[in-house]
Design a protein around this motif. Structure first.
Motif, short mmCIF file in Angstrom:
data_model
loop_
_atom_site.label_atom_id
_atom_site.label_comp_id
_atom_site.label_asym_id
_atom_site.label_seq_id
_atom_site.Cartn_x
_atom_site.Cartn_y
_atom_site.Cartn_z
N ILE A 83 42.09 43.16 31.34
CA ILE A 83 41.56 41.84 31.72
C ILE A 83 40.37 42.10 32.64
O ILE A 83 40.40 43.01 33.47
CB ILE A 83 42.60 40.92 32.40
N GLN A 84 39.33 41.33 32.44
CA GLN A 84 38.16 41.45 33.31
C GLN A 84 37.34 40.18 33.22
O GLN A 84 37.40 39.46 32.23
CB GLN A 84 37.31 42.66 32.94
N TYR A 131 36.40 40.97 38.59
CA TYR A 131 37.73 41.56 38.64
C TYR A 131 37.97 42.37 37.38
O TYR A 131 37.32 42.17 36.35
CB TYR A 131 38.81 40.50 38.82
N TYR A 132 38.90 43.31 37.47
CA TYR A 132 39.26 44.19 36.37
C TYR A 132 40.67 44.69 36.62
O TYR A 132 41.00 45.07 37.73
CB TYR A 132 38.29 45.38 36.31
N ALA A 133 41.49 44.72 35.58
CA ALA A 133 42.84 45.29 35.70
C ALA A 133 43.34 45.66 34.32
O ALA A 133 42.93 45.08 33.30
CB ALA A 133 43.80 44.30 36.34
N GLN A 153 43.43 39.87 46.30
CA GLN A 153 44.47 40.40 45.42
C GLN A 153 44.70 39.35 44.34
O GLN A 153 44.59 38.15 44.59
CB GLN A 153 45.73 40.66 46.25
N PHE A 154 45.03 39.79 43.14
CA PHE A 154 45.40 38.85 42.08
C PHE A 154 46.51 39.47 41.24
O PHE A 154 46.64 40.69 41.17
CB PHE A 154 44.20 38.47 41.20
N GLU A 155 47.34 38.63 40.66
CA GLU A 155 48.44 39.10 39.82
C GLU A 155 48.93 37.97 38.94
O GLU A 155 48.65 36.80 39.20
CB GLU A 155 49.59 39.65 40.66
N VAL A 169 48.22 43.23 37.87
CA VAL A 169 47.98 43.13 39.30
C VAL A 169 46.71 43.92 39.62
O VAL A 169 46.43 44.93 38.97
CB VAL A 169 49.19 43.66 40.12
N GLY A 170 45.94 43.45 40.57
CA GLY A 170 44.70 44.14 40.92
C GLY A 170 44.04 43.57 42.14
O GLY A 170 44.55 42.64 42.78
#
Length: 135
Positions: free
Chosen positions: A90-91, A76-78, A44-46, A60-61
């Motif tokens: 963001i990616q 990652y992508y969000a 998880q990331f935020e 968040v993603g």
């Protein structure tokens, strides 16, 4: 009958007490496959982007599964929150795994959002993922 596993052992690097029964020397075992199957995980990331053109965005993603198990990175992508009438994407790719003292690992990530807004601009973002989530 045993279950075949594979992985790697990370030495604590403390060899000062090797050979003593009171040694604090330790190892960490990272299992990369169980019964012939890879142990997949995500993170998880935020965070909050930098303040640019008078506003910032929250994001968040979840990362994508890693392509490998030992030393690895995640894509990652969000999409950010909508602020000032627009959002950004963001990616990217995280940095390599950073072991945690009590097991597991995290990854550092950073980059710039896509360009958007009535005044075209980007935002900087950075942070660490959470610990791994085994699927």
């Amino acid at each position: 009958m045993g279950i075949p596993i594979s992985g790697f052992i990370l030495d604590s690097g403390d060899s000062s007490n090797s050979g003593n029964s009171g040694s604090k020397h330790s190892h960490k075992l990272y299992i990369t496959s169980w019964n012939g199957r890879a142990v997949p995980h995500i993170h998880q990331f935020e965070g909050v982007t930098s303040l640019d053109v008078g506003h910032n965005h929250r994001y968040v993603g979840l990362t994508f599964l890693a392509a490998t198990g030992v030393q690895h990175v995640h894509s990652y992508y969000a999409e950010t929150s909508i602020d000032d009438g627009h959002a950004h994407i963001i990616q990217g790719t995280t940095g390599p795994a950073i072991p945690l003292p009590n097991g597991g690992h995290i990854h550092y990530f950073e980059g710039y959002t896509t360009v958007n807004g009535s005044t075209p601009h980007t935002h900087m973002y950075r942070g660490n993922t959470g610990n791994e989530i085994v699927e």
